[in-house]
Design a protein around this motif. Structure first.
Motif, mmCIF file in Angstrom:
data_model
loop_
_atom_site.group_PDB
_atom_site.id
_atom_site.type_symbol
_atom_site.label_atom_id
_atom_site.label_comp_id
_atom_site.label_asym_id
_atom_site.label_seq_id
_atom_site.Cartn_x
_atom_site.Cartn_y
_atom_site.Cartn_z
ATOM 1 N N ALA A 121 0.810 -1.215 0.000
ATOM 2 C CA ALA A 121 0.000 0.000 0.000
ATOM 3 C C ALA A 121 0.844 1.267 0.000
ATOM 4 C CB ALA A 121 -0.923 0.007 1.223
ATOM 5 N N ALA A 122 2.098 1.170 0.436
ATOM 6 C CA ALA A 122 2.958 2.353 0.517
ATOM 7 C C ALA A 122 3.304 2.876 -0.873
ATOM 8 C CB ALA A 122 4.230 2.013 1.286
ATOM 9 N N ASP A 123 3.672 4.149 -0.920
ATOM 10 C CA ASP A 123 4.043 4.767 -2.200
ATOM 11 C C ASP A 123 5.481 4.468 -2.583
ATOM 12 O OD1 ASP A 123 1.492 6.289 -2.560
ATOM 13 O OD2 ASP A 123 2.136 7.167 -0.662
ATOM 14 N N PHE A 124 6.328 4.240 -1.593
ATOM 15 C CA PHE A 124 7.725 3.867 -1.810
ATOM 16 C C PHE A 124 8.068 2.738 -0.838
ATOM 17 C CE2 PHE A 124 7.358 8.312 -2.979
ATOM 18 C CZ PHE A 124 8.075 8.412 -4.164
ATOM 19 N N VAL A 125 8.833 1.759 -1.306
ATOM 20 C CA VAL A 125 9.276 0.655 -0.450
ATOM 21 C C VAL A 125 10.789 0.552 -0.573
ATOM 22 C CG1 VAL A 125 9.148 -1.820 0.017
ATOM 23 C CG2 VAL A 125 7.096 -0.574 -0.695
ATOM 24 N N LEU A 126 11.484 0.982 0.474
ATOM 25 C CA LEU A 126 12.944 0.911 0.524
ATOM 26 C C LEU A 126 13.328 -0.227 1.456
ATOM 27 C CD1 LEU A 126 12.517 3.685 -0.755
ATOM 28 C CD2 LEU A 126 14.403 4.549 0.641
ATOM 29 N N ILE A 127 14.155 -1.150 0.965
ATOM 30 C CA ILE A 127 14.491 -2.327 1.747
ATOM 31 C C ILE A 127 15.993 -2.579 1.740
ATOM 32 C CG2 ILE A 127 12.260 -3.457 1.385
ATOM 33 C CD1 ILE A 127 13.541 -5.141 -0.808
ATOM 34 N N GLY A 128 16.420 -3.352 2.745
ATOM 35 C CA GLY A 128 17.789 -3.823 2.793
ATOM 36 C C GLY A 128 17.879 -5.240 2.270
ATOM 37 N N PRO A 129 19.077 -5.801 2.166
ATOM 38 C CA PRO A 129 19.269 -7.135 1.589
ATOM 39 C C PRO A 129 18.681 -8.260 2.441
ATOM 40 C CG PRO A 129 21.322 -6.305 2.508
ATOM 41 C CD PRO A 129 20.357 -5.157 2.528
ATOM 42 N N ASN A 130 18.398 -7.973 3.718
ATOM 43 C CA ASN A 130 17.843 -9.001 4.602
ATOM 44 C C ASN A 130 16.314 -9.023 4.609
ATOM 45 O OD1 ASN A 130 20.477 -9.799 5.660
ATOM 46 N ND2 ASN A 130 20.464 -7.821 6.703
ATOM 47 N N ALA A 131 15.697 -8.148 3.845
ATOM 48 C CA ALA A 131 14.237 -8.105 3.807
ATOM 49 C C ALA A 131 13.695 -9.366 3.133
ATOM 50 C CB ALA A 131 13.768 -6.868 3.059
#
Length: 263
Positions: A121-131
């Motif tokens: 639902a978010a407009d941006f999804v920023l993740i790290g390599p462990n996500a």
């Protein structure tokens, strides 16, 4: 606002919603759902909020639904619990999706069940390599909630979304980026800075206009071409009524610095 399941603050136009029961795995229980709705309402109603970050404390972003609550309660009470909890949670998701300020989801850990819906639902999804994004629902015979069936097909396509839920899949960070669920991957030590930088950028942008984009995109799959273009015309017209838009037009025409104030 006294909170149990979250930490919440607003600084320099950025609201930060932090899931704060990391030792429990940040489960979606009745308290979580009720507080999420209260926070979302505050973000929607407070014009000081021009960008929102959703992140979490602990080794998991969220393990999803609180199975201990399900298992330890009376079976006959579970349907009413589900209806009450989802009423709060769904209203909160709707308000974050419909408000003008963009929402940034940020994590570097396991996201399960309803947590995946928050990402979608978010407009941006920023993740790290462990996500990692784990469907979870089918593993206990549950259908999905929190807007999963609405947002995930829009991000990754209907076939891939159905496969994710029906086969109870677990997507890596790389798969989430490839499929369209995630916006960016950053090194673990750089994720927080990247998230904050994006939030600061968005918080100085044309907040009212962002809201027009969000609502247009939410309606685009349900409208025919002519209906959607009429909505575009109406949204554009509303922008012209905004002081921010008018002042930006004048500034660009006069080769001056553009500053947005959300008005």
């Amino acid at each position: 606002m006294e909170l149990t399941a979250f930490k919440f603050k607003i600084e320099n136009g950025v609201a930060r919603i932090t899931l704060s029961q990391g030792k429990r795995g940040n489960p979606f229980d009745s308290t979580f759902c009720r507080e999420f709705n209260l926070i979302a309402t505050e973000c929607d109603d407070n014009r000081d909020v021009r960008a929102v970050i959703i992140d979490a404390e602990g080794p998991y972003f969220s393990v999803g639904g609180d199975l201990k609550t399900f298992a330890n309660g009376e079976r006959a009470a579970l349907p009413r619990f589900i209806k009450t909890a989802t009423a709060d949670m769904h209203m909160g998701v709707s308000r974050l999706a419909r408000m003008d300020a963009p929402v940034i989801f940020s994590c570097d850990a396991l996201v399960a069940g309803g947590g995946v819906a928050l990402a979608a639902a978010a407009d941006f999804v920023l993740i790290g390599p462990n996500a990692k994004f784990y469907a979870a629902f089918a593993g206990i015979g549950f259908s999905c909630d929190c807007g999963s069936s609405y947002f995930l097909p829009r991000r990754v396509g209907t076939r891939k979304a159905f496969s994710f839920f029906a086969r109870n899949q677990n997507w890596s960070a790389e798969q989430a980026l490839e499929y369209g669920l995630a916006t960016e991957i950053h090194a673990s030590e750089e994720l927080a800075d990247a998230t904050n930088q994006l939030a600061r950028e968005l918080a100085t942008g044309p907040t009212f206009t962002y809201g027009q984009y969000k609502n247009l995109f939410l309606s685009s799959f349900g409208n025919g071409l002519e209906s959607q273009m009429e909505m575009e015309s109406r949204a554009l017209t509303e922008c012209t009524r905004s002081d921010d838009t008018w002042n930006a037009v004048l500034a660009v025409a006069n080769k001056e610095q553009v500053t947005f104030h959300y008005k």
